[in-house]
Each structure stands twice: as C-alpha cells, then as structure tokens.
Design a protein around this motif. Structure first.
Motif, PDB file in Angstrom:
ATOM      1  N   GLN A   1       1.380 -33.237  13.684  1.00 16.34           N
ATOM      2  CA  GLN A   1       1.350 -33.572  12.264  1.00 16.34           C
ATOM      3  C   GLN A   1       1.225 -34.970  11.950  1.00 16.34           C
ATOM      4  N   ILE A   2       2.073 -35.772  12.834  1.00 15.74           N
ATOM      5  CA  ILE A   2       1.849 -37.361  12.662  1.00 15.74           C
ATOM      6  C   ILE A   2       0.665 -37.917  12.945  1.00 15.74           C
ATOM      7  N   ALA A   3       0.140 -37.506  13.993  1.00 22.29           N
ATOM      8  CA  ALA A   3      -1.440 -37.868  14.550  1.00 22.29           C
ATOM      9  C   ALA A   3      -2.154 -37.509  13.357  1.00 22.29           C
ATOM     10  N   TRP A   4      -2.144 -36.274  12.610  1.00 29.07           N
ATOM     11  CA  TRP A   4      -3.185 -35.874  11.730  1.00 29.07           C
ATOM     12  C   TRP A   4      -3.047 -36.979  10.702  1.00 29.07           C
ATOM     13  N   ALA A   5      -1.735 -37.173  10.313  1.00 28.59           N
ATOM     14  CA  ALA A   5      -1.671 -38.184   9.084  1.00 28.59           C
ATOM     15  C   ALA A   5      -2.218 -39.506   9.380  1.00 28.59           C
ATOM     16  N   LEU A   6      -2.045 -39.983  10.569  1.00 31.66           N
ATOM     17  CA  LEU A   6      -2.567 -41.363  11.016  1.00 31.66           C
ATOM     18  C   LEU A   6      -4.104 -41.154  10.976  1.00 31.66           C
ATOM     19  N   GLY A   7      -4.806 -40.195  11.293  1.00 27.84           N
ATOM     20  CA  GLY A   7      -6.259 -39.985  11.605  1.00 27.84           C
ATOM     21  C   GLY A   7      -6.921 -40.000  10.360  1.00 27.84           C
ATOM     22  N   MET A   8      -6.081 -39.332   9.365  1.00 26.42           N
ATOM     23  CA  MET A   8      -6.541 -39.317   7.624  1.00 26.42           C
ATOM     24  C   MET A   8      -6.567 -40.546   7.106  1.00 26.42           C
ATOM     25  N   MET A   9      -5.360 -41.254   7.393  1.00 21.37           N
ATOM     26  CA  MET A   9      -5.292 -42.669   6.823  1.00 21.37           C
ATOM     27  C   MET A   9      -6.319 -43.724   7.309  1.00 21.37           C
ATOM     28  N   GLU A  10      -6.781 -43.293   8.607  1.00 19.78           N
ATOM     29  CA  GLU A  10      -7.851 -44.342   8.978  1.00 19.78           C
ATOM     30  C   GLU A  10      -9.167 -43.951   8.378  1.00 19.78           C
ATOM     31  N   SER A  11      -9.347 -42.590   8.337  1.00 16.92           N
ATOM     32  CA  SER A  11     -10.580 -42.224   7.658  1.00 16.92           C
ATOM     33  C   SER A  11     -10.622 -42.820   6.300  1.00 16.92           C
ATOM     34  N   ASP A  12      -9.682 -42.844   5.661  1.00 18.41           N
ATOM     35  CA  ASP A  12      -9.417 -43.498   4.408  1.00 18.41           C
ATOM     36  C   ASP A  12      -9.690 -44.912   4.229  1.00 18.41           C
ATOM     37  N   ASN A  13      -9.849 -45.582   5.205  1.00 14.35           N
ATOM     38  CA  ASN A  13      -9.727 -47.131   5.264  1.00 14.35           C
ATOM     39  C   ASN A  13      -8.390 -47.775   5.195  1.00 14.35           C
ATOM     40  N   VAL A  14      -7.365 -46.865   5.638  1.00 15.26           N
ATOM     41  CA  VAL A  14      -5.979 -47.361   5.447  1.00 15.26           C
ATOM     42  C   VAL A  14      -5.678 -47.702   6.957  1.00 15.26           C
ATOM     43  N   SER A  15      -5.537 -48.971   7.172  1.00 16.93           N
ATOM     44  CA  SER A  15      -5.452 -49.317   8.881  1.00 16.93           C
ATOM     45  C   SER A  15      -3.923 -49.171   9.355  1.00 16.93           C
ATOM     46  N   VAL A  16      -3.986 -48.338  10.380  1.00 16.83           N
ATOM     47  CA  VAL A  16      -2.708 -48.086  10.889  1.00 16.83           C
ATOM     48  C   VAL A  16      -2.284 -48.945  12.335  1.00 16.83           C
ATOM     49  N   GLY A  17      -3.341 -50.015  12.381  1.00 16.15           N
ATOM     50  CA  GLY A  17      -2.995 -50.806  13.450  1.00 16.15           C
ATOM     51  C   GLY A  17      -3.253 -49.849  14.735  1.00 16.15           C
ATOM     52  N   ASP A  18      -2.481 -50.284  15.939  1.00 14.67           N
ATOM     53  CA  ASP A  18      -2.528 -49.625  17.115  1.00 14.67           C
ATOM     54  C   ASP A  18      -1.511 -48.438  17.187  1.00 14.67           C
ATOM     55  N   ALA A  19      -1.002 -48.100  16.199  1.00 16.17           N
ATOM     56  CA  ALA A  19       0.115 -46.993  16.179  1.00 16.17           C
ATOM     57  C   ALA A  19      -0.533 -45.573  16.523  1.00 16.17           C
ATOM     58  N   PHE A  20      -1.663 -45.221  16.108  1.00 21.67           N
ATOM     59  CA  PHE A  20      -2.196 -43.982  16.315  1.00 21.67           C
ATOM     60  C   PHE A  20      -2.793 -43.907  17.731  1.00 21.67           C
ATOM     61  N   VAL A  21      -3.324 -45.222  18.292  1.00 18.84           N
ATOM     62  CA  VAL A  21      -3.702 -45.211  19.817  1.00 18.84           C
ATOM     63  C   VAL A  21      -2.432 -44.873  20.598  1.00 18.84           C
ATOM     64  N   HIS A  22      -1.401 -45.496  20.525  1.00 20.64           N
ATOM     65  CA  HIS A  22      -0.017 -45.406  21.320  1.00 20.64           C
ATOM     66  C   HIS A  22       0.494 -44.109  21.072  1.00 20.64           C
ATOM     67  N   LEU A  23       0.438 -43.397  19.820  1.00 22.85           N
ATOM     68  CA  LEU A  23       0.961 -42.025  19.686  1.00 22.85           C
ATOM     69  C   LEU A  23       0.226 -41.108  20.555  1.00 22.85           C
ATOM     70  N   VAL A  24      -1.110 -41.055  20.480  1.00 24.74           N
ATOM     71  CA  VAL A  24      -1.937 -40.233  21.173  1.00 24.74           C
ATOM     72  C   VAL A  24      -1.952 -40.373  22.607  1.00 24.74           C
ATOM     73  N   ASP A  25      -1.462 -41.621  23.061  1.00 24.47           N
ATOM     74  CA  ASP A  25      -1.386 -41.857  24.539  1.00 24.47           C
ATOM     75  C   ASP A  25      -0.016 -41.187  24.950  1.00 24.47           C
ATOM     76  N   ALA A  26       0.976 -41.277  24.239  1.00 30.26           N
ATOM     77  CA  ALA A  26       2.288 -40.654  24.558  1.00 30.26           C
ATOM     78  C   ALA A  26       1.976 -39.088  24.527  1.00 30.26           C
ATOM     79  N   ILE A  27       1.230 -38.811  23.560  1.00 31.47           N
ATOM     80  CA  ILE A  27       1.189 -37.234  23.688  1.00 31.47           C
ATOM     81  C   ILE A  27       0.259 -36.763  24.929  1.00 31.47           C
ATOM     82  N   ASN A  28      -0.623 -37.519  25.185  1.00 41.51           N
ATOM     83  CA  ASN A  28      -1.422 -37.284  26.496  1.00 41.51           C
ATOM     84  C   ASN A  28      -0.574 -37.116  27.636  1.00 41.51           C
TER      85      ASN A  28
END
Length: 411
Positions: A31-58
């Motif tokens: 759910q958190i990853a989805w929220a970050l992805g949608m923010m990025e698609s709406d041109n709201v930068s989330v910095g590197d938080a999305f990358v690190h979260l997905v890395d942690a999930i992986n």
C-alpha cells in the motif's frame, strides 16, 4: 512514512529484530509502495524513498537467504497487482521484484487460482507500460499468452464479455508487447468484436484511441487479429484519433529550444506537426544533410524525419535500486529504459513513413542552455545537419556520427 516502513522492514532482517517478523505484512508495504508510485506519476517527487522501500521489500521477501522458491506465495492477488501497478506508475525498474511478481502471477494463472479478469488486465497493462518483453526473462515472455488464455477461459465459463475499458487496455498492452500466438490473436479478435458492437458513447475517448493504435499496428504486424473488424468501426476509431491529433498543441520549452537552434542552423522544420511530432523535417529523397530540408512539406517522395524530445516520463527512473543510486554517485553512467507508450509511438510514426530521431532528456539537459554552440554540435551529430559548421575563423565543428555509447564531453 516510507522511510519508517523501510527502517522497520530492514530491522526484521537483523538478529535483533527477528522476533518482530510477524508484524511485517505484504499488504502494508505494498500500500505504501503504491502511494509512492502514484505520487511519482502525478509529478510529486518522493526522492529516493520509493527506491529504498522497494529494495527493502525485495530483500525481505525475495532475495534473503533461506526464502522458498516461491517467495511471494503468501501474497494475495491484490498485493501482486498493486505492487506491479506501483512500479509501473512510479516507472521503477526493479527487475528482481518485477520478476518475482510475474512468476507468481504465472503460477496462479496456470493453477487457475485467484486472479480475476480485472487483475489480469492490470498486470498486462503494467507489463506493457514498463515494456517488459521476452528479452527480460521467461516470465515476461510467457505472461501475455498465459494471460490471454486465462481471460478466454474466464470469459468462456461465465459467458461474459470484457468491458470496453478493460478490453481496450488489454488490446493496447498486447500490441505493445508484440507477442502474437493463437490465444493472443483469439483474444484480440474477441475484444474488437465486443468493442465494435458497443453503442456509440459507451467507449470512452481514451479507450477509442487505444483501440485505434492497436488496430493500426496490428493491421501491419498481425492482420489475422483484426481481419474481422467492421470497416465502419475502424472509420469511427480513425475519426476519433484524427480529432485528437488535430487539436491545438503547445510546444514545451525544450521543444522550443531545439526549434530555435534549428532556426539558427537554418534547418527548415515545423513544430507540433501531424501525429504529435515534436519537430518535423522533410528532406528531398536524395538529400544527405538535413540543412537541405524543404520548407514545402508537400513535396513528392520526400523523406520525413520526426525529431522527438523525450522527457523523463518517457523512461524508467534513472536509478531503480539502491545499488544504482550508489553507482550514479560514483559517476557511473546509467541510461534508463524507454517505456511502452513511447515505443508504441515510435512504431506508429515509422509505420506512417517517419524516420524517428530521439533526443533523450538525459543527454540534452546536460548541455548548458546558454551554450548555443554546444547545442548546435549536439544536433549536428544527432540529425546530421551539416558537414561542417563554422562558428568563427578558428572554431569549426566537423560532422562526426553519434557514438554507439552516446557519450559526450558532458558525461
């Protein structure tokens, strides 16, 4: 929130945090990853938080030692779909997570376990959006066919038709992925048959555009898939497409910068031409250099050149993993991948007779905008404008082909 979620996931992987492992649920992280992805698609930068979260999930579910051969077996179908959607919207090309998601989705398709028509269509769209073709793994090579077979079976059992919106998404996705076997062709035929029997107004404009793109390309690449489409329906789709392409368009600042430089170089061109071509150039059939471009776009046997400036949203993000972030910090050059909708546009233009020349943002933006001569040198290479450009008596730029590495003095 994302940073705290990442911290907690990583904590459970340490010896001190093993007792908290049960607290980490796939649904919460997805759910958190989805929220970050949608923010990025709406041109709201989330910095590197999305990358690190997905890395942690992986690391937690997929790559950690001792994990089973089916690491996402415990995930619900909704989790798989939402994870794929998050990565697609966020343009995050984490191949490890994507592979695991589609491997698990394939397993469930084959066991006829769980995935609904809507979920299958979303997974297909996500694969097409990220342009995950067979070159990226067996799971991506097999999924379009397996998904098509599953959709046909589900539609057959329930005697239901796929809604026009989902049908358009599936047709578009299968066209992007270009894997046409008997099941895919059968499904495409059914989708177009269903769409052509809809009353006017049922198909939304966006989906009519998707169907036209698919029909136009399939007519050349896989005629069997569209051989039964009524002519009246194809004319309807083409009309809707032409209305969209005839709208008034405004060039972006980067398009304008390229256009002004071409004016300075005396290369005849037009901006925002037919089919949303950013900068259009027409050459005589035997022209060797683009500075000889014709100002008359109606010349017979002219060669059409589409100069396409591709901004960030045409590509995956520059760094999709923590390792890639570290590499960039060390000065390693990483080129992002082109997304499916951009690949589809190139195919459409080529089928309409255009030669496409890409100007990626990660090359063009490195050149200082005040450095007019450097921009001219770049376009000279990219477009083969002149054999020689003389900026002064001593400053001369002779043509050199763009190197295969596409490196420049600014790398």
């Amino acid at each position: 929130i994302a940073k705290e979620a990442t911290r907690r996931i990583r904590l459970t992987q340490s010896s001190d945090g093993l007792s908290n492992e049960r607290e980490i649920l796939p649904r919460d992280c997805v759910q958190i990853a989805w929220a970050l992805g949608m923010m990025e698609s709406d041109n709201v930068s989330v910095g590197d938080a999305f990358v690190h979260l997905v890395d942690a999930i992986n690391e937690y579910w997929i790559t950690r030692s001792g994990r089973p051969s089916q690491p996402l077996k415990g995930w619900k179908c909704a989790d798989l779909v939402q994870m794929a959607t998050a990565l697609a919207h966020g343009r995050l090309d984490n191949q490890s997570v994507l592979s695991a998601v589609y491997e698990e989705a394939l397993r469930r398709l084959r066991s006829r376990n769980g995935l609904s028509i809507s979920e299958i269509s979303i997974l297909l769209w996500s694969q097409a959006r990220m342009h995950l073709t067979k070159n990226f793994g067996a799971e991506f090579a097999e999924f379009p066919s397996a998904a098509s077979q599953a959709l046909l079976q589900r539609m057959g059992r329930s005697s239901m038709k796929m809604p026009p919106q989902e049908g358009a998404n599936v047709a578009w996705s299968l066209t992007v992925l270009e894997q046409y076997d008997d099941d895919v062709i059968d499904l495409l035929q059914k989708i177009f048959n269903t769409a052509s029997s809809c009353e006017e107004g049922v198909i939304q404009l966006e989906h009519a555009h998707q169907l036209w793109q698919s029909y136009f390309l399939l007519s050349a690449d896989c005629p069997e898939a569209v051989k039964h489409v009524p002519e009246e329906f194809t004319k309807y789709l083409e009309h809707k497409w032409n209305l969209e392409k005839s709208r008034c368009k405004k060039s972006s600042k980067k398009h304008q910068a390229i256009s002004k430089t071409l004016d300075l170089m005396r290369v005849a061109h037009r901006n925002e031409y037919d089919e949303d071509v950013d900068v259009a150039i027409v050459l005589e059939e035997n022209s060797a250099w683009t500075h000889t471009a014709a100002s008359d776009f109606d010349i017979k046997n002219g060669r059409k050149v589409a100069v396409e400036f591709d901004g960030p949203h045409h590509f995956t993000v520059m760094a999709s993993t923590g390792e890639q972030l570290s590499s960039i910090q060390r000065g390693v050059k990483i080129n992002p991948r082109v997304l499916g909708h951009t690949v589809l546009k190139y195919r459409l233009l080529k089928l309409k007779g255009w030669t496409v020349v890409r100007i990626p943002y990660y090359e063009f933006d490195k050149i200082p905008q005040f450095a007019s001569m450097e921009i001219q040198r770049y376009l000279q290479r990219a477009l083969k404008t002149h054999d020689k450009i003389e900026f002064s008596g001593v400053d001369v730029s002779e043509y050199k082909a763009m190197p295969s590495s596409r490196t420049s003095r600014f790398d």
